[in-house]
Design an enzyme around this catalytic site. Sequence first.
Site, mmCIF file in Angstrom:
data_model
loop_
_atom_site.group_PDB
_atom_site.id
_atom_site.type_symbol
_atom_site.label_atom_id
_atom_site.label_comp_id
_atom_site.label_asym_id
_atom_site.label_seq_id
_atom_site.Cartn_x
_atom_site.Cartn_y
_atom_site.Cartn_z
ATOM 1 N N GLU A 1 -0.734 6.250 9.696
ATOM 2 C CA GLU A 1 -1.125 5.390 8.573
ATOM 3 C C GLU A 1 -2.638 5.377 8.405
ATOM 4 O OE1 GLU A 1 -1.327 0.622 7.641
ATOM 5 O OE2 GLU A 1 0.262 1.350 8.974
ATOM 6 N N ASP B 1 -4.371 6.919 5.040
ATOM 7 C CA ASP B 1 -5.206 6.072 4.194
ATOM 8 C C ASP B 1 -6.451 6.840 3.756
ATOM 9 O OD1 ASP B 1 -6.244 3.487 3.096
ATOM 10 O OD2 ASP B 1 -7.675 3.710 4.724
ATOM 11 N N ASP C 1 2.453 1.174 3.591
ATOM 12 C CA ASP C 1 1.956 1.658 4.880
ATOM 13 C C ASP C 1 2.660 2.965 5.248
ATOM 14 O OD1 ASP C 1 0.448 -0.641 5.017
ATOM 15 O OD2 ASP C 1 1.801 -1.677 6.399
ATOM 16 N N GLU D 1 1.357 5.921 3.311
ATOM 17 C CA GLU D 1 0.110 6.396 3.916
ATOM 18 C C GLU D 1 0.411 7.245 5.150
ATOM 19 O OE1 GLU D 1 -3.106 2.905 2.753
ATOM 20 O OE2 GLU D 1 -1.984 2.738 4.629
#
Length: 258
Positions: free
Chosen positions: A62, A66, A131, A134
Amino acid sequence: MFGTIQSYFRLRYGRDKAYYRMLKTIFGLRPNNIELYKLALIHRSASLFLDDGAPINNERLEFLGDAVIESIVSDFLFIEFPEADEGFLSRLRSRIVRRSSLNRLAIEIGLDRYVIAQGGNGFAQKHLYGDTLEAMMGAVYLDKGYDFSNRLFINGILRKYVDLDDMSEQETDFKSRLIEWSQKNRKRLQFDSAPSASYTAKSPHFRTTVLVDGRPSGDGEGDSKKESEQRACQEAIRRLERLGESVLSEAAGGSDGE
């Protein structure tokens, strides 16, 4: 040829066939390392633990995803809006990559049906699908590289599920943003609009002054009343931002991931 046959049997008969089918259906990809994608689906609320107590979940993926998504979106917007300034690009990027937006995208592409998580409430649970998106992009990056990740996210997600025209229009609607800010902060807003000295029936021209709590805060001119109001509001926002008021970030819902 052999790789294609191997992928076919994995998709139809392999131990991880459900994962292969999911990746093909949602992302249109054939993974090299299926374990990365399986890990990306494990939310920290459903962590597995090794003998030494180390958790197995998607948090590290994650974190990586991101950064990958932000880089891809930055690159995409830079090309799509060649005349836009840094402020516009930053705000538009923020609207796309914030957690609530990614959560919506994850649901729209159908990723929510495959997330492995335990029940519960709170901020982390609220945005667990975003989440996971990502984390999946982190897995794609490690498995396929940046160029593949870039093409996948832009063509498979951004162009299909993000209305850039609507988002960019919202970014330039300075009057709505100023009204929203004034209501939130209990400020009195007035618009003083009138034809300018150069106004004619064939060539209309207007001038608007925006007053905040009775104080002139911005002026604008345009070929219509609406245009002059927008420019006056834009100038008012610039002045307020210089004085430390976060008009644009407040109106956009902030930059805290919401």
